[in-house]
Design a protein around this motif. Structure first.
Motif: not given
Length: 356
Positions: A75-91
């Motif tokens: 994942l590119s940096s922005g994609e990684a950040l967005a995806r980690i944030q989106a999955g914060k409640d179920n990593t």
């Protein structure tokens, strides 16, 4: 019973109670560790911001070295950040590896990372790690210009050696650069302009607006402009120098790397634990291993020519000497804190502007 004897008895009782408390606390800590180990699946899921080849080689070698299974999603940096944030409640991921540290700093500010001070981080220079242990650097790469010498010759131009050179009207729609919202590479370029402007974001965005007519397109991936330049779609790509060198070795001898005389930014590629990781024990093992010379010497074998942060790692002769170029003062923490607002302004004030 005398007062002295009562006092000694009370002291003895207090000490006994304290011992029970300590023993109970120790037992709870061991129990928590045991629970963590029991919940760990003996695998680590990696959000990887390095090249596909480097991600694959790294996770494969980690598994061979430690016996812990590993997989990755590139994942590119922005994609990684967005995806980690989106999955914060179920990593979804346990570790974030690779990509500029300002993305890690932004994630830390959002409460998405778990502090971890690996024992192996002690040898990593202070400027390449977060003081609180949120992330630790595994490599350093300098931003530069990747030029197609043949195309520039046709235009009567030489390879750019300054940020001002990129504004030449002869380069209209002939520059490739990624979008800073999705690419850590492009955000490094944007934050570099902020530093060159003495911290003035308005001046930095003014430069980017002047550059805008010369940009063919804003790509999602930071390394994509290297391929665009190699194929002759653009004459110049603004990318990390190691990506240009790797593309040149793929059979594009006309590519040339130069650096801006005013100063350039650099990335510290990081590694960090993701908060709420489902495999925390394996994740810590990955971070520990990523900071070793063995791990940091993998890059050149897959044409990834970044500078290792571990001073004991061997350095390829194809890695740029950071002392030979002018670098701006790059504070990843400050860059990360400004990222959301600054990329929003870039999108509204630069990327959406019509190209005359």
């Amino acid at each position: 019973m005398t007062k002295g004897r009562r006092s000694r008895r009370g002291a003895t009782l207090t000490m006994a109670l304290a011992a029970v408390v300590v023993a109970t606390a120790s037992g709870c800590a061991r129990e928590a560790d045991d629970v963590g180990a029991a919940q760990d699946g003996g695998v680590v899921h990696v959000a990887c911001g390095a090249t596909e080849e480097w991600c694959a080689a790294t996770t494969e070698q980690f598994a061979k070295t430690t016996g812990v299974k590993a997989d990755f999603v590139r994942l590119s940096s922005g994609e990684a950040l967005a995806r980690i944030q989106a999955g914060k409640d179920n990593t979804e991921f346990d570790v974030w590896y690779g990509g500029p540290a300002d993305g890690f700093a932004a994630a830390g500010d959002m409460g998405l990372l778990e502090p971890y001070a690996s024992a192996n981080a002690k040898v990593i220079p202070a400027q390449y790690k977060d003081a609180s242990g949120l992330w630790t650097g595994v490599y350093v790469g300098a931003l530069g210009f990747c030029s197609n010498g043949k195309l520039l010759k046709e235009k009567g131009l030489s390879a750019p050696k300054s940020w001002a050179d990129l504004l030449d009207p002869k380069l209209k729609k002939d520059i490739g650069i990624a979008h800073p919202s999705t690419s850590g590479t492009a955000y490094t370029a944007l934050w570099t302009q902020v530093q060159l402007a003495g911290g003035d974001e308005d001046k930095a965005l003014k430069y980017m607006r002047r550059l805008h007519p010369n940009v063919l397109q804003y790509t999602k991936s930071g390394s994509a402009p290297a391929q665009m330049t190699a194929r002759g779609e653009v004459a110049v790509g603004v990318i990390f120098s190691h990506d240009c060198m790797a593309t040149k070795e793929e059979g594009f001898p006309d590519l040339e790397v130069t650096f801006p005389s005013e100063g350039t930014g650099y990335e510290t590629g990081g590694v960090a634990l993701i908060k709420g990781a489902k495999n925390p024990t394996s994740a810590r093992k990955f971070v520990d291993w990523a900071l070793t010379p063995e791990a940091q010497e993998i890059g050149p074998g897959v044409k990834a020519y970044q500078f290792p942060t571990n001073p004991n790692a061997k350095v390829s002769d194809k890695v740029v000497d950071l002392d030979s170029i002018k670098l701006v003062k790059y504070d990843a923490g400050a860059a990360g804190a400004a990222k959301a607002a600054l990329t929003k302004r870039f999108d509204e004030e630069v990327a959406q502007a019509p190209k005359s």
